[in-house]
Structure formats: structure tokens, C-alpha cells
Design a protein around this motif. Structure first.
Motif, PDB file in Angstrom:
ATOM      1  N   ASN A 157       0.829  -1.197   0.000  1.00 26.01           N
ATOM      2  CA  ASN A 157       0.000   0.000   0.000  1.00 26.01           C
ATOM      3  C   ASN A 157       0.862   1.245   0.000  1.00 26.01           C
ATOM      4  O   ASN A 157       1.827   1.359   0.736  1.00 26.01           O
ATOM      5  N   THR A 158       0.462   2.184  -0.822  1.00 27.84           N
ATOM      6  CA  THR A 158       1.170   3.452  -0.867  1.00 27.84           C
ATOM      7  C   THR A 158       0.813   4.279   0.351  1.00 27.84           C
ATOM      8  O   THR A 158      -0.345   4.351   0.745  1.00 27.84           O
ATOM      9  N   ILE A 159       1.796   4.888   0.957  1.00 29.71           N
ATOM     10  CA  ILE A 159       1.589   5.776   2.095  1.00 29.71           C
ATOM     11  C   ILE A 159       1.708   7.206   1.605  1.00 29.71           C
ATOM     12  O   ILE A 159       2.664   7.557   0.909  1.00 29.71           O
ATOM     13  N   TYR A 160       0.724   8.020   1.976  1.00 29.76           N
ATOM     14  CA  TYR A 160       0.676   9.426   1.570  1.00 29.76           C
ATOM     15  C   TYR A 160       0.900  10.298   2.793  1.00 29.76           C
ATOM     16  O   TYR A 160       0.321  10.066   3.846  1.00 29.76           O
ATOM     17  N   PHE A 161       1.701  11.332   2.598  1.00 29.10           N
ATOM     18  CA  PHE A 161       2.142  12.148   3.715  1.00 29.10           C
ATOM     19  C   PHE A 161       1.485  13.516   3.737  1.00 29.10           C
ATOM     20  O   PHE A 161       1.175  14.092   2.696  1.00 29.10           O
ATOM     21  N   GLY A 162       1.328  14.037   4.953  1.00 33.86           N
ATOM     22  CA  GLY A 162       0.943  15.415   5.140  1.00 33.86           C
ATOM     23  C   GLY A 162       2.134  16.332   4.961  1.00 33.86           C
ATOM     24  O   GLY A 162       3.250  15.887   4.658  1.00 33.86           O
TER      25      GLY A 162
END
Lengths: 113, 114
Positions: free
Chosen positions: B101-106
């Protein structure tokens, strides 16, 4: 346990030159691999990812990466660097049941005019 | 589309003071949520992750804690800050249970403890 090594802490290239950032991983199974870019004071942006299939992966901003299982590597490349590419680049491997990423320590890219 | 909001963006806190960083994700449900820390000149260190409300896993023993009071809200706290808590804190999210799963950052929060 999985690990990621980015052997180059800092790389300097001239604008228009080609770029290759190295990444080596250690993981017992088929790895899921990622490259992220971080501009100063910003969050991380996903450049590209490899899950399976074609070992040459295309990403955003003209970047590509090649997965080489025999070398446990996932190097990031760009044929012609732009000044706006100056940033820190992180390679990561997808971990097991914890749904996590294990990151390398990053490579800082400086682009000379 | 999904978005992630993290605040405050910057804060300066005295040693011994409390801390609260908040993160919310919009446009998705039941996300996996993460807190990472990035100390100066170092890589990213996973502090906490959560796969559901009230489910928190800690990766590194420290004086920080995390809570997930709502599905898309993740809070990082401390009762008493230390100088070593200074750094860049990143909230992130993903969906699904696979390791690919791709992790998306703030956008991150700069914390300086003085």
C-alpha cells in the motif's frame, strides 16, 4: 528484518546532467519498493513505486527506477536534471503485516546552474 | 480525492510543556494512520501507526503517545516535552492491509523544543 540503504548522503549534479540515486534493500520476500521526494520543509511526495511486472518503472517528473533482484537494488534515474529537482530523496520498502514502510536515510540532491 | 491535513505547521515549545499535534484525513474511510519523525539530518522514524479507532501500535519507546478518537483523526501528544523531541513530524495515511500500500504524507509540523 527489512532494511534500506542509500549509500550516497549527498549528490551534486549540474543542471541538464543525468542522475542516478542508489538504493539497496534487504527483504526476505518479493519487495514492494518506493521512491519519495521531499522539498525543504515539506512532506514527502511519491515519485514511483514497484510492485511487480516490468522492472523498469516510470514515475512523475520524468523519473524512472529499475528493480534488479540479483543486486537487491532499486536505483532512481533521470536523464536530464532540472534545478527544481533539488530536494531530498528517500527509498522505501513495504514491510510485512504492519502495513509500514521502512525508509532509507535519504540522499540530498543539489543541482548546480 | 483524498486529502490530509496536519497542524500546527510550526510550533516552539518550552521543555516540560505538553504537546498536541493533530492530523485528519478526508475522502477515505478506515485508513491506516501513521506518525513519523524526522530529526535534523536523519531519515524517517516511524513512531506510531493505527489500523483502526483506538488501535495504536508504538514503534519506539519514548515520552510521546498517540490517540485515534475518530476514524480519520490521529493525534500525537506528550505530557512533558524533552529537548530531544525537536524535529519534523509527519502524519501519513494509507488504505488496505497489504504491504504494498502506498503511504501518503501530510505537509509536516516543525517542533522546536527550547
Amino acid at each position: 528484518a527489512q532494511s534500506v540503504t542509500q549509500p550516497d548522503i549527498h549528490i551534486t549534479v549540474s543542471e541538464g546532467a543525468s542522475l542516478e540515486l542508489r538504493c539497496n534493500y534487504s527483504y526476505g520476500a518479493t519487495p514492494y519498493l518506493f521512491w519519495y521526494v521531499q522539498s525543504p520543509g515539506q512532506g514527502l511526495q511519491l515519485l514511483l513505486k514497484y510492485f511487480s511486472g516490468d522492472t523498469l518503472v516510470q514515475g512523475i517528473k520524468g523519473f524512472e527506477a529499475e528493480f534488479k533482484r540479483s543486486q537487491s537494488s532499486f536505483n532512481l534515474r533521470k536523464p536530464s536534471v532540472h534545478w527544481s529537482d533539488a530536494a531530498e530523496y528517500f527509498c522505501a520498502v513495504g514491510s510485512g503485516s504492519a502495513r509500514q514502510l521502512t525508509f532509507g536515510s535519504g540522499t540530498q540532491l543539489t543541482v548546480l546552474p | 480525492s483524498q486529502t490530509i491535513h496536519q497542524w500546527p505547521a510550526t510550533l516552539v515549545q518550552p521543555v516540560g510543556s505538553p504537546l498536541s499535534l493533530e492530523c485528519t484525513v478526508e475522502g477515505t474511510s478506515n485508513p491506516n494512520l501513521y506518525w513519523y519523525r524526522q530529526a535534523a539530518g536523519r531519515g524517517l522514524q516511524l513512531l506510531f501507526y493505527s489500523v483502526g479507532i483506538g488501535q495504536i501500535s508504538s514503534e519506539v519507546p519514548q515520552n510521546l503517545s498517540a490517540s485515534r478518537p475518530q476514524d480519520r483523526q490521529f493525534i500525537l501528544s506528550s505530557k512533558k516535552l524533552l529537548l530531544s523531541d525537536s524535529g519534523f513530524y509527519l502524519c501519513a495515511w494509507s488504505v488496505g492491509s497489504g504491504r504494498g500500500n502506498t503511504i501518503y504524507f501530510g505537509e509536516g509540523s516543525w517542533l522546536t523544543v527550547v
